[in-house]
Design a protein around this motif. Structure first.
Motif, PDB file in Angstrom:
ATOM      1  N   VAL A 149      -5.963  69.841  35.159  1.00 27.42           N
ATOM      2  CA  VAL A 149      -6.631  68.700  34.531  1.00 27.42           C
ATOM      3  C   VAL A 149      -6.732  68.981  33.039  1.00 27.42           C
ATOM      4  N   ALA A 150      -6.172  68.099  32.230  1.00 30.90           N
ATOM      5  CA  ALA A 150      -6.155  68.311  30.778  1.00 30.90           C
ATOM      6  C   ALA A 150      -6.335  66.975  30.057  1.00 30.90           C
TER       7      ALA A 150
ATOM      8  N   SER B  43     -13.374  65.856  25.478  1.00 29.20           N
ATOM      9  CA  SER B  43     -12.404  66.431  26.404  1.00 29.20           C
ATOM     10  C   SER B  43     -13.118  67.074  27.589  1.00 29.20           C
ATOM     11  N   TYR B  44     -14.167  67.821  27.315  1.00 28.50           N
ATOM     12  CA  TYR B  44     -14.914  68.504  28.374  1.00 28.50           C
ATOM     13  C   TYR B  44     -15.481  67.495  29.376  1.00 28.50           C
TER      14      TYR B  44
ATOM     15  N   ASN C  48     -12.680  65.810  31.428  1.00 28.00           N
ATOM     16  CA  ASN C  48     -12.189  66.748  32.437  1.00 28.00           C
ATOM     17  C   ASN C  48     -13.120  66.827  33.641  1.00 28.00           C
TER      18      ASN C  48
ATOM     19  N   GLU D 280     -12.212  66.077  37.434  1.00 26.62           N
ATOM     20  CA  GLU D 280     -12.436  67.127  38.423  1.00 26.62           C
ATOM     21  C   GLU D 280     -13.188  66.572  39.640  1.00 26.62           C
TER      22      GLU D 280
ATOM     23  N   GLN E 123      -9.162  73.401  34.630  1.00 31.16           N
ATOM     24  CA  GLN E 123      -9.400  72.492  33.515  1.00 31.16           C
ATOM     25  C   GLN E 123      -8.943  73.138  32.212  1.00 31.16           C
TER      26      GLN E 123
ATOM     27  N   PHE F 228      -3.623  64.177  33.155  1.00 31.70           N
ATOM     28  CA  PHE F 228      -3.920  64.316  31.726  1.00 31.70           C
ATOM     29  C   PHE F 228      -4.149  62.947  31.116  1.00 31.70           C
TER      30      PHE F 228
END
Length: 374
Positions: free
Chosen positions: A5-6, A16-17, A20, A24, A38, A285
């Motif tokens: 996962v990106a 981004s965090y 992700n 997830e 991740q 992504f």
């Protein structure tokens, strides 16, 4: 099943965090015993510090420094356990004064502190900072001195407007440790130090500047580069992406052979992205970076290339359709756009729910066994 996962950030709405984490959750709800990896992404303007410290452990340091208006502010930089120093300029080098009065001095202060902490490898993100002084302020903080035609010292913390008084520079006082440091500068914006392709000329409308005012600043930076040429035999103008950080990239490259890199090159370096994709069974992504930002190749394009190269099923979840045709031509398995046009106002929670929804639906489709319907 290994799932990579990106997700990159979504136009400042969601990091981004966070993106992700929503993906997830989607994967975990649909695939039993999924082995989820991740990869925190970053670009030239956002999330370098947070992403690196999600991937690697280390220590963060807080010091008092100056912002672009020469106000005292607290700044943070980090040193990872494998001795990489990370500085994100846009976190502290901001300003509200007229652009020709702003300075990069605070960045130089931060670099000095890192050197006192025995830094050997420094990565600096130059996107989103508010100084356009050709790096002069930073160099003054690092020990360079500037003189006028009467041998009086010019205080370049006053901004670009005072560059016209410089007649001589003295680099003998530059911090001696800097020559032994590996410097990497991150920028996803293609610009030269001066001229029609300079950062200030390309961005003058976004910065609220009339073109004539931008051209005046641009001319002063050109003048500074001429001083460097005559005094130190350094040609700053031809340096590719040298305009990054208002010219910081050009001077650090010329003086210390700093590498000027894009975010996807640094993501590759830090996370060993190709190896992760080669090991994955599924790649998810995406991004919310607008084409209007005129950024260079983003990490999502690199991920699409690698997923195709290694024949991995891949899902792209993006904010708009800017890259839809591109990803399709690159062989991405499926693509989803959360918006036709990016809204001006949207909460991170709603954005996260949309990302999660599209991820769930895509995985459901991939799980479908069409042979069972025959």
């Amino acid at each position: 099943m290994k799932v990579l996962v990106a997700m990159d950030e979504f136009n400042g709405i969601i990091s981004s965090y966070q993106a992700n984490r929503y993906v997830e959750e989607a994967v975990a709800s649909q695939i039993e015993r999924a082995d989820i990896v991740q990869v925190p992404l970053f670009n030239g303007r956002h999330e370098l510090m947070d992403s690196v410290f999600l991937w690697q452990s280390g220590t963060k340091y807080r010091i008092m420094t100056h912002d672009a208006d020469m106000n005292k502010v607290e700044a943070v930089y980090g040193i990872t356990d494998n001795d990489v120093t990370v500085i994100e300029g846009n976190l502290f080098l901001k300003g509200t004064k007229p652009i020709n009065q702003r300075t990069s001095y605070g960045l130089g202060e931060l670099i000095v502190d890192a050197l006192e902490n025995h830094a050997k490898h420094i990565i600096i993100s130059l996107g989103g900072i508010d100084s356009f002084d050709g790096g002069a302020g930073m160099l003054q903080a690092l020990g360079m001195k500037f003189y006028d035609d009467e041998a009086n010292e010019v205080d370049v913390t006053e901004g670009t407007r005072v560059l016209k008084y410089i007649r001589k520079i003295d680099a003998s006082g530059l911090h001696p440790q800097l020559k032994d440091v590996r410097l990497q500068l991150m920028s996803d914006f293609d610009s030269k130090l001066y001229g029609k392709e300079s950062e200030i000329i390309q961005l003058h409308e976004q910065l609220g500047l009339e073109r004539n005012d931008a051209a005046e600043i641009d001319n002063l930076i050109w003048y500074l580069s001429e001083i460097f040429k005559s005094e130190m035999k350094l040609a700053l103008g031809p340096i590719a992406k040298g305009g990054a950080g208002g010219g910081i990239a050009a001077v650090l490259h010329a003086l210390y052979d700093a590498e000027i890199m894009t975010s996807h090159e640094l993501v590759d370096q830090i996370t060993h992205l190709e190896s992760l994709i080669a090991q994955a069974d599924l790649v998810i992504f995406g991004e919310g970076v607008s084409e209007e930002d005129r950024l260079l190749e983003t990490t999502t394009i690199r991920i699409a290339e690698l997923a195709t190269k290694h024949h991995k099923p891949s899902i792209a979840i993006c904010a708009t359709d800017d890259k839809f045709d591109l990803f399709e031509s690159m062989g991405v398995t499926s693509m989803f756009n959360t918006f036709i046009q990016m809204p001006k106002y949207f909460t991170d929670f709603k954005m996260g729910i949309q990302i999660r929804h599209y991820a769930v639906q895509a995985i459901k489709l991939l799980k479908t066994d069409f042979d069972s319907t025959k």
